[in-house]
Design an enzyme around this catalytic site. Structure first.
Site, PDB file in Angstrom:
ATOM      1  CG  PHE A 169       5.934  24.450 -48.960  1.00  0.00           C
ATOM      2  CD1 PHE A 169       5.160  24.149 -50.308  1.00  0.00           C
ATOM      3  CD2 PHE A 169       6.493  23.448 -48.390  1.00  0.00           C
ATOM      4  CE1 PHE A 169       5.536  22.807 -50.936  1.00  0.00           C
ATOM      5  CE2 PHE A 169       6.551  21.993 -48.941  1.00  0.00           C
ATOM      6  CZ  PHE A 169       5.934  21.842 -50.238  1.00  0.00           C
TER       7      PHE A 169
ATOM      8  NE  ARG B 158      -3.479  23.280 -41.925  1.00  0.00           N
ATOM      9  CZ  ARG B 158      -3.182  23.835 -40.775  1.00  0.00           C
ATOM     10  NH1 ARG B 158      -2.809  22.920 -39.647  1.00  0.00           N
ATOM     11  NH2 ARG B 158      -3.437  25.053 -40.207  1.00  0.00           N
TER      12      ARG B 158
ATOM     13  CB  THR C 242      -7.093  29.756 -53.279  1.00  0.00           C
ATOM     14  OG1 THR C 242      -5.873  29.292 -53.240  1.00  0.00           O
ATOM     15  CG2 THR C 242      -7.741  29.250 -54.884  1.00  0.00           C
TER      16      THR C 242
ATOM     17  NE  ARG D  64      -8.771  35.647 -45.349  1.00  0.00           N
ATOM     18  CZ  ARG D  64      -9.293  34.232 -45.258  1.00  0.00           C
ATOM     19  NH1 ARG D  64      -9.169  33.682 -46.347  1.00  0.00           N
ATOM     20  NH2 ARG D  64      -9.515  33.733 -44.191  1.00  0.00           N
TER      21      ARG D  64
ATOM     22  CD  GLU E 289     -13.584  38.088 -50.581  1.00  0.00           C
ATOM     23  OE1 GLU E 289     -14.202  37.413 -49.863  1.00  0.00           O
ATOM     24  OE2 GLU E 289     -12.454  37.547 -51.022  1.00  0.00           O
TER      25      GLU E 289
ATOM     26  CG  HIS F 291     -13.768  33.680 -50.166  1.00  0.00           C
ATOM     27  ND1 HIS F 291     -13.332  34.899 -49.413  1.00  0.00           N
ATOM     28  CD2 HIS F 291     -13.146  32.673 -49.377  1.00  0.00           C
ATOM     29  CE1 HIS F 291     -12.686  34.268 -48.346  1.00  0.00           C
ATOM     30  NE2 HIS F 291     -12.334  32.971 -48.560  1.00  0.00           N
TER      31      HIS F 291
ATOM     32  N   GLY G  35     -13.531  28.404 -51.713  1.00  0.00           N
ATOM     33  CA  GLY G  35     -12.590  27.318 -51.415  1.00  0.00           C
ATOM     34  C   GLY G  35     -13.011  26.350 -50.614  1.00  0.00           C
TER      35      GLY G  35
HETATM   36  C1  DGY Z   1     -10.976  30.425 -44.301  1.00  0.00           C
HETATM   37  O1  DGY Z   1     -11.348  29.399 -43.651  1.00  0.00           O
HETATM   38  O2  DGY Z   1     -10.066  31.134 -44.226  1.00  0.00           O
HETATM   39  C2  DGY Z   1     -11.552  30.477 -46.040  1.00  0.00           C
HETATM   40  O3  DGY Z   1     -11.178  31.646 -46.354  1.00  0.00           O
HETATM   41  C3  DGY Z   1     -13.033  30.118 -45.838  1.00  0.00           C
HETATM   42  O4  DGY Z   1     -13.414  29.127 -45.623  1.00  0.00           O
END
Ligand code: DGY
Length: 329
Positions: free
Chosen positions: A153, A155, A241, A243, A272, A290, A292
């Site tokens: 929980f 950001r 989203t 790891r 990956e 990847h 995001g």
């Molecule tokens: C991060 O910043 O940790 C993301 O996985 C890639 O932007």
């Protein structure tokens, strides 16, 4: 102008210019392998190395490194052994905050994309197999009214909760799975009365969509394994989203093949860019590379922050966003 920066992979504007204004910049033509990077870090030619997630900055590399700092072009820093960096007197900085909304957008996109079978629909149209509207063509799941379980929980989880509430979802969360930590109303802030904390076991069992938002650590590696997958609802959907290694990817493939859960939306993978065998053949997945944080604005902000972190560390100051608090005397 005595500062010297090693950049392992070219970064967007204004990153390079900020570094160039503060010193000499070496951008490697291609991502370095471990030995090359270790040798460069040990050379004494650089004050700070600006790294990407695939650059492994582990204890042996740090023990031999002659650096003031490591500036990671990411908010996550599981590629860096921060304790070893601290022991070696090397500062570490990251890029939090700027990618929160973009990553939550991708979590929501994966929730909607898996629920409404977007990849299957896209493939149907492109392959010429769409023969017009049909009452039972590609029926999906309702998102409104469904239970979204947030593992973590922080950001990004909160930004995902905000979006999910807007879509009429019921939001549950477990702040630090697999263990528990009570979250006070003060900490909940805008979410008081709108989301509910439950133990990890209950989150797993009650979620229609289980979305992962935990950092990768010894505690969270394979947090979602075969056992957890079997405790999820058979029509549940897993969203990742965070790891890749938070999910046991082979177990996930097996679960998806055998309808243990209904679908998965993944922006990250265990190893990956390799995919677990069988994953790319499954129709009930939405797979992203990847991305995001991949918007023009966010990547530019990440470049700015990582460069400012690097300049600060090169000058012997703490980075704007320190992961470790050590400042070299
Ligand atoms: C991060 O910043 O940790 C993301 O996985 C890639 O932007």
């Amino acid at each position: 102008m005595g500062n010297s920066f090693l950049v392992t992979t070219a970064i967007p504007d204004p990153g390079f210019q900020l570094l160039a204004d503060a010193g000499r910049v070496t951008v490697l033509p291609e991502p370095p392998d471990y030995e090359t990077l270790a040798a460069l870090c040990a050379s004494g030619d650089f004050d700070v190395v600006l790294t990407q997630l695939r650059d492994v900055i582990d204890a042996p590399l740090l023990a031999g490194a002659r650096l003031r700092g490591v500036s990671n072009f990411a908010v996550g820093y599981n590629n860096i052994d921060v304790d070893a960096a601290t022991r070696a007197g090397i500062m570490v900085g990251n890029t939090p905050g700027v990618l929160t909304d973009a990553t939550a957008d991708i979590a929501m996109l994966l929730i909607l994309g898996t629920a409404r079978r977007v990849v299957e629909g896209d493939q149907l149209v492109r392959s010429g197999r769409f023969h017009g509207w049909e009452p039972e063509l590609l029926l999906g799941r309702d998102v409104s009214g469904a239970v979204l379980g947030l593992a973590g929980f922080g950001r990004i989880a909160r930004a995902t909760a905000r979006r999910a509430l807007g879509f009429g979802m019921e939001v549950l969360f477990s702040p630090r799975p697999p263990s528990d930590r009570p979250v006070s109303d003060e900490e909940l802030g805008e979410f008081v009365g709108r989301v509910r904390q439950v133990p990890w076991e209950e989150l797993v069992e009650r979620s229609d969509f289980l979305s992962l938002h935990v950092p990768l650590s010894d505690q969270t590696r394979h947090l979602v394994d075969a056992d957890v997958l079997h405790r999820m609802k058979p029509d549940a959907i897993l969203i990742n989203t965070a790891r890749g290694p938070v999910v046991h990817e082979d177990a996930l493939v097996e679960a998806l093949q055998n309808n243990v859960i209904a679908a998965a939306g993944l922006d990250v993978f265990e190893d990956e860019p390799r995919l677990a065998p069988g994953l790319n053949e499954l129709h009930n997945t939405v797979l992203l590379p990847h991305v995001g944080s991949a918007t023009v604005r966010v990547r530019s902000e990440m470049a700015r922050l990582s460069a400012l972190n690097a300049v600060a560390m090169a000058e012997g100051r703490a980075p704007l966003h320190p992961v470790s608090s050590y400042v070299k005397a």
